[in-house]
Design a protein around this motif. Sequence first.
Motif, mmCIF file in Angstrom:
data_model
loop_
_atom_site.group_PDB
_atom_site.id
_atom_site.type_symbol
_atom_site.label_atom_id
_atom_site.label_comp_id
_atom_site.label_asym_id
_atom_site.label_seq_id
_atom_site.Cartn_x
_atom_site.Cartn_y
_atom_site.Cartn_z
ATOM 1 N N TYR A 48 14.464 55.312 17.093
ATOM 2 C CA TYR A 48 13.697 54.073 17.219
ATOM 3 C C TYR A 48 12.891 54.259 18.310
ATOM 4 N N TYR A 76 10.430 51.850 21.191
ATOM 5 C CA TYR A 76 10.367 50.715 21.536
ATOM 6 C C TYR A 76 9.200 50.685 22.682
ATOM 7 N N LEU A 117 11.511 44.333 25.757
ATOM 8 C CA LEU A 117 11.397 45.466 24.748
ATOM 9 C C LEU A 117 10.892 45.037 23.150
ATOM 10 N N LEU A 124 6.024 51.406 29.337
ATOM 11 C CA LEU A 124 7.093 52.413 29.224
ATOM 12 C C LEU A 124 7.540 52.454 27.682
ATOM 13 N N LEU A 178 10.161 53.693 24.932
ATOM 14 C CA LEU A 178 11.460 54.176 24.930
ATOM 15 C C LEU A 178 11.913 54.628 23.726
ATOM 16 N N PRO A 191 26.026 52.151 18.304
ATOM 17 C CA PRO A 191 25.002 51.991 19.640
ATOM 18 C C PRO A 191 24.005 52.910 19.770
ATOM 19 N N TYR A 192 22.858 52.368 20.094
ATOM 20 C CA TYR A 192 21.711 53.260 20.457
ATOM 21 C C TYR A 192 21.957 53.901 21.815
ATOM 22 N N PHE A 237 19.612 55.671 24.521
ATOM 23 C CA PHE A 237 18.038 55.850 24.895
ATOM 24 C C PHE A 237 17.856 57.033 25.808
ATOM 25 N N GLY A 238 16.441 57.328 25.529
ATOM 26 C CA GLY A 238 15.887 58.152 26.670
ATOM 27 C C GLY A 238 15.518 57.438 27.904
ATOM 28 N N SER A 239 14.954 58.448 28.573
ATOM 29 C CA SER A 239 14.357 57.931 29.937
ATOM 30 C C SER A 239 12.977 57.003 29.827
#
Lengths: 115, 110
Positions: free
Chosen positions: B33, B35, B43, B88, B90, B98-99, B101-103
């Motif tokens: 995904y 965002y 987001l 940003l 994401l 649950p997802y 996330f990367g940084s």
Amino acid sequence: AQSVAQPEDQVNVAEGNPLTVKCTYSVSGNPYLFWYVQYPNRGLQFLLKYITGDNLVKGSYGFEAEFNKSQTSFHLKKPSALVSDSALYFCAVRDSYQGAQKLVFGQGTRLTINP
Amino acid sequence: EAGVTQSPTHLIKTRGQQATLRCSPISGHTSVYWYQQALGLGLQFLLWYDEGEERNRGNFPPRFSGRQFPNYSSELNVNALELEDSALYLCASSLGGPYTFGSGTRLTVV
């Protein structure tokens, strides 16, 4: 469409006091609800989720959330706040409309814990 | 277990240029995904890929596009960059739960 709202942009709490970050939802059908936390310049970290079952959900770092169907709320709570809890908190709901399978996030609440 | 990795961390582009952002999901996760997190806008969902196919798209213009490769990594392309694309970006991966996330990639358009 599914949506969540976080009515407070900012919450300030003294260290050691209980904290609550509010979230209300609007869904058709059963809600799948989530809380995430974001520290500065980082991605989001998963805290907890509600799918079904007990209305009180326990998550990471001592956080818990209370699902209230009659009030369509899913507030995040912690009995005793730490300075390190200061961060941006997001409530989210899973939107499966037309097979979307995506999370829809609230606008976020900035939590500041004062020493 | 390695988490979701995104590259580059920061990207500075000039208006009108193209940007390419990359994401490697957690091993075994088939869904990716994207965002956008712009200042003051929370987001916003961009794209969802699963098993190499685009499954859903958010309310963004066609100059936002991407793809998912056979190893499930993903690329987000933004063409004809505009100043308001500064944000940003994401990436998250999931295997139905649950997802994670990367940084993120901080894109700045000047």
